[in-house]
Design a protein around this motif. Structure first.
Motif, PDB file in Angstrom:
ATOM      1  N   THR A  93       0.828  -1.206   0.000  1.00 48.77           N
ATOM      2  CA  THR A  93       0.000   0.000   0.000  1.00 48.77           C
ATOM      3  C   THR A  93       0.861   1.254   0.000  1.00 48.77           C
ATOM      4  O   THR A  93       1.798   1.373   0.792  1.00 48.77           O
ATOM      5  CB  THR A  93      -0.921   0.025   1.233  1.00 48.77           C
ATOM      6  OG1 THR A  93      -1.786  -1.114   1.197  1.00 48.77           O
ATOM      7  CG2 THR A  93      -1.770   1.290   1.261  1.00 48.77           C
ATOM      8  N   ALA A  94       0.538   2.186  -0.879  1.00 47.66           N
ATOM      9  CA  ALA A  94       1.196   3.490  -0.874  1.00 47.66           C
ATOM     10  C   ALA A  94       0.409   4.426   0.044  1.00 47.66           C
ATOM     11  O   ALA A  94      -0.816   4.514  -0.059  1.00 47.66           O
ATOM     12  CB  ALA A  94       1.261   4.066  -2.281  1.00 47.66           C
ATOM     13  N   ALA A  95       1.115   5.075   0.946  1.00 49.70           N
ATOM     14  CA  ALA A  95       0.476   5.976   1.907  1.00 49.70           C
ATOM     15  C   ALA A  95       1.023   7.384   1.708  1.00 49.70           C
ATOM     16  O   ALA A  95       2.233   7.582   1.651  1.00 49.70           O
ATOM     17  CB  ALA A  95       0.735   5.505   3.337  1.00 49.70           C
ATOM     18  N   PHE A  96       0.108   8.359   1.600  1.00 50.82           N
ATOM     19  CA  PHE A  96       0.484   9.755   1.383  1.00 50.82           C
ATOM     20  C   PHE A  96      -0.075  10.605   2.517  1.00 50.82           C
ATOM     21  O   PHE A  96      -1.293  10.644   2.729  1.00 50.82           O
ATOM     22  CB  PHE A  96      -0.057  10.261   0.046  1.00 50.82           C
ATOM     23  CG  PHE A  96       0.414   9.478  -1.145  1.00 50.82           C
ATOM     24  CD1 PHE A  96       1.583   9.825  -1.803  1.00 50.82           C
ATOM     25  CD2 PHE A  96      -0.306   8.383  -1.603  1.00 50.82           C
ATOM     26  CE1 PHE A  96       2.019   9.101  -2.911  1.00 50.82           C
ATOM     27  CE2 PHE A  96       0.117   7.644  -2.704  1.00 50.82           C
ATOM     28  CZ  PHE A  96       1.291   8.008  -3.356  1.00 50.82           C
ATOM     29  N   ALA A  97       0.804  11.264   3.259  1.00 49.35           N
ATOM     30  CA  ALA A  97       0.363  12.177   4.315  1.00 49.35           C
ATOM     31  C   ALA A  97       0.020  13.520   3.689  1.00 49.35           C
ATOM     32  O   ALA A  97       0.821  14.091   2.935  1.00 49.35           O
ATOM     33  CB  ALA A  97       1.470  12.345   5.355  1.00 49.35           C
ATOM     34  N   LEU A  98      -1.161  14.021   4.003  1.00 47.87           N
ATOM     35  CA  LEU A  98      -1.661  15.251   3.398  1.00 47.87           C
ATOM     36  C   LEU A  98      -1.633  16.401   4.394  1.00 47.87           C
ATOM     37  O   LEU A  98      -1.761  16.198   5.600  1.00 47.87           O
ATOM     38  CB  LEU A  98      -3.082  15.035   2.864  1.00 47.87           C
ATOM     39  CG  LEU A  98      -3.260  13.827   1.939  1.00 47.87           C
ATOM     40  CD1 LEU A  98      -4.698  13.754   1.438  1.00 47.87           C
ATOM     41  CD2 LEU A  98      -2.272  13.875   0.772  1.00 47.87           C
ATOM     42  N   ALA A  99      -1.477  17.599   3.870  1.00 56.74           N
ATOM     43  CA  ALA A  99      -1.211  18.768   4.701  1.00 56.74           C
ATOM     44  C   ALA A  99      -2.305  19.062   5.712  1.00 56.74           C
ATOM     45  O   ALA A  99      -2.033  19.607   6.788  1.00 56.74           O
ATOM     46  CB  ALA A  99      -0.989  19.994   3.809  1.00 56.74           C
ATOM     47  N   GLU A 100      -3.547  18.690   5.394  1.00 57.18           N
ATOM     48  CA  GLU A 100      -4.657  19.067   6.265  1.00 57.18           C
ATOM     49  C   GLU A 100      -5.058  17.970   7.245  1.00 57.18           C
ATOM     50  O   GLU A 100      -6.153  18.005   7.815  1.00 57.18           O
ATOM     51  CB  GLU A 100      -5.850  19.486   5.412  1.00 57.18           C
ATOM     52  CG  GLU A 100      -5.560  20.748   4.602  1.00 57.18           C
ATOM     53  CD  GLU A 100      -6.707  21.148   3.687  1.00 57.18           C
ATOM     54  OE1 GLU A 100      -7.833  20.651   3.900  1.00 57.18           O
ATOM     55  OE2 GLU A 100      -6.474  21.950   2.767  1.00 57.18           O
TER      56      GLU A 100
END
Length: 327
Positions: A32-39
């Motif tokens: 799984t690719a996980a992307f942390a988002l700014a909000e």
């Protein structure tokens, strides 16, 4: 190199997702690719159906991963860990709800900072904290042993959390904003407030200065064998040689992939001498050290690359941009 001379990866091998927020960091958690988002959210992508997981009541300020969880620090004072299944585990909450500026992870140990205080916690243990003379600008785990490098104003403190001894102090005037150990643990390199790097050979605290950048260095990545340190901060990929016992002392860096835009993110392949390079205009390329050959991964769109990470096997590359694209 002109676009006409650069090989391009076929478009069907690139999958992009509209995150809707700037991407702060990325990781591969198994498949799984996980992307942390700014909000405050984490976008999980496995197959064709991405999903969003709320993690923080506010923004994400820092990320790190051990390959099993994506650890995030938020402006809500929380340190959280997100699994591939979307489970959110709160590692710690700052008593004063201070911003979590830095995070690092090694195995089951998580380290973080809030203001002038650095803390570390084993998964089932109690947190241990250390007050520093100034705000923590970077945290790194040593590759061998339970030791932390804490970058701050005028140097770096080397801390053994399980020992009662006073931390060892490596002094160099200025503000140190990041820290990274070489894979063999022989060298420690920090990014400075100025457009330069500073380093120490840990056996004797011998200084190393690496300068000549056009901007602050915000991204560092070591080759798997520790022979090269790839860095951002210039309009080309800068590679410092660490093959010998003196590291880059008295040596010139290797420079590849010159462009008009500045390099803002770098990531060495986990096994090969190939570097993923992200630029301020959104371009992402792969560069092979053997001959300098380039492969275009993503065309520029004016939105800076903010995250680059390889999967553990090196068969996939994840990227994120300040414009909110994850791919």
């Amino acid at each position: 190199m002109p676009d006409a001379d650069r090989t391009a990866i076929p478009g069907d091998r690139l999958t992009a997702h509209a995150a809707g927020q700037p991407v702060v960091g990325a990781a591969f958690l198994d498949g799984t690719a996980a992307f942390a988002l700014a909000e405050g959210e984490v976008l999980l992508v496995a197959g064709a159906a991405p999903r969003r997981v709320p993690v923080h009541d506010g923004g994400v300020l820092a990320t790190a991963t051990n390959g099993r969880e994506l650890v995030t620090g938020g402006d809500d004072g929380k340190v959280s860990a997100v699994s591939a299944e979307g489970t959110v585990r709160v590692v710690a909450t700052d008593e004063r709800r201070r911003w979590i500026d830095q995070v690092a992870v090694a195995g089951d140990a998580v380290a973080w900072s809030a203001g002038k205080t650095a803390s570390v916690r084993q998964r089932d243990g109690e947190p241990k904290s250390l007050d520093l003379p100034s705000s923590v600008g970077g945290i790194a785990f040593a590759p061998k042993g339970f030791r932390l490098a804490l970058a701050h104003y005028n140097g770096v403190s080397l801390w053994f959390p399980n020992a009662g001894a006073k931390p060892e102090f490596l002094e160099w005037h200025g503000s140190h904003l990041g820290a990274s150990f070489s894979p063999d643990g022989k060298f420690l390199v920090t990014a400075m407030q100025e457009p330069m790097l500073h380093g120490w050979r840990l056996a004797d605290a011998k200084h190393m200065r690496m300068s000549g950048y056009s901007a602050k260095v915000r991204s560092l990545s070591w080759s798997a064998d520790g022979k090269w340190l790839a860095t951002s901060g210039s309009e080309q990929l800068i590679l410092w040689p660490f093959q010998g016992k003196d590291g880059p002392m008295g040596k010139q860096p290797r420079m590849l992939a010159p462009m008009q835009a500045r390099v803002v993110a770098v990531a060495f392949h986990p096994a090969s001498e190939i570097v993923a390079v992200g630029y301020a205009d959104g371009l992402v390329i792969l560069v092979r050290l053997a001959d300098g050959a380039e492969v275009a991964v993503r065309r520029p769109d004016g939105q800076a690359v903010t995250a680059l990470v390889w999967s553990a096997r090196g068969d996939r590359l994840a990227f994120g941009t300040e414009g909110g694209e994850a791919g």
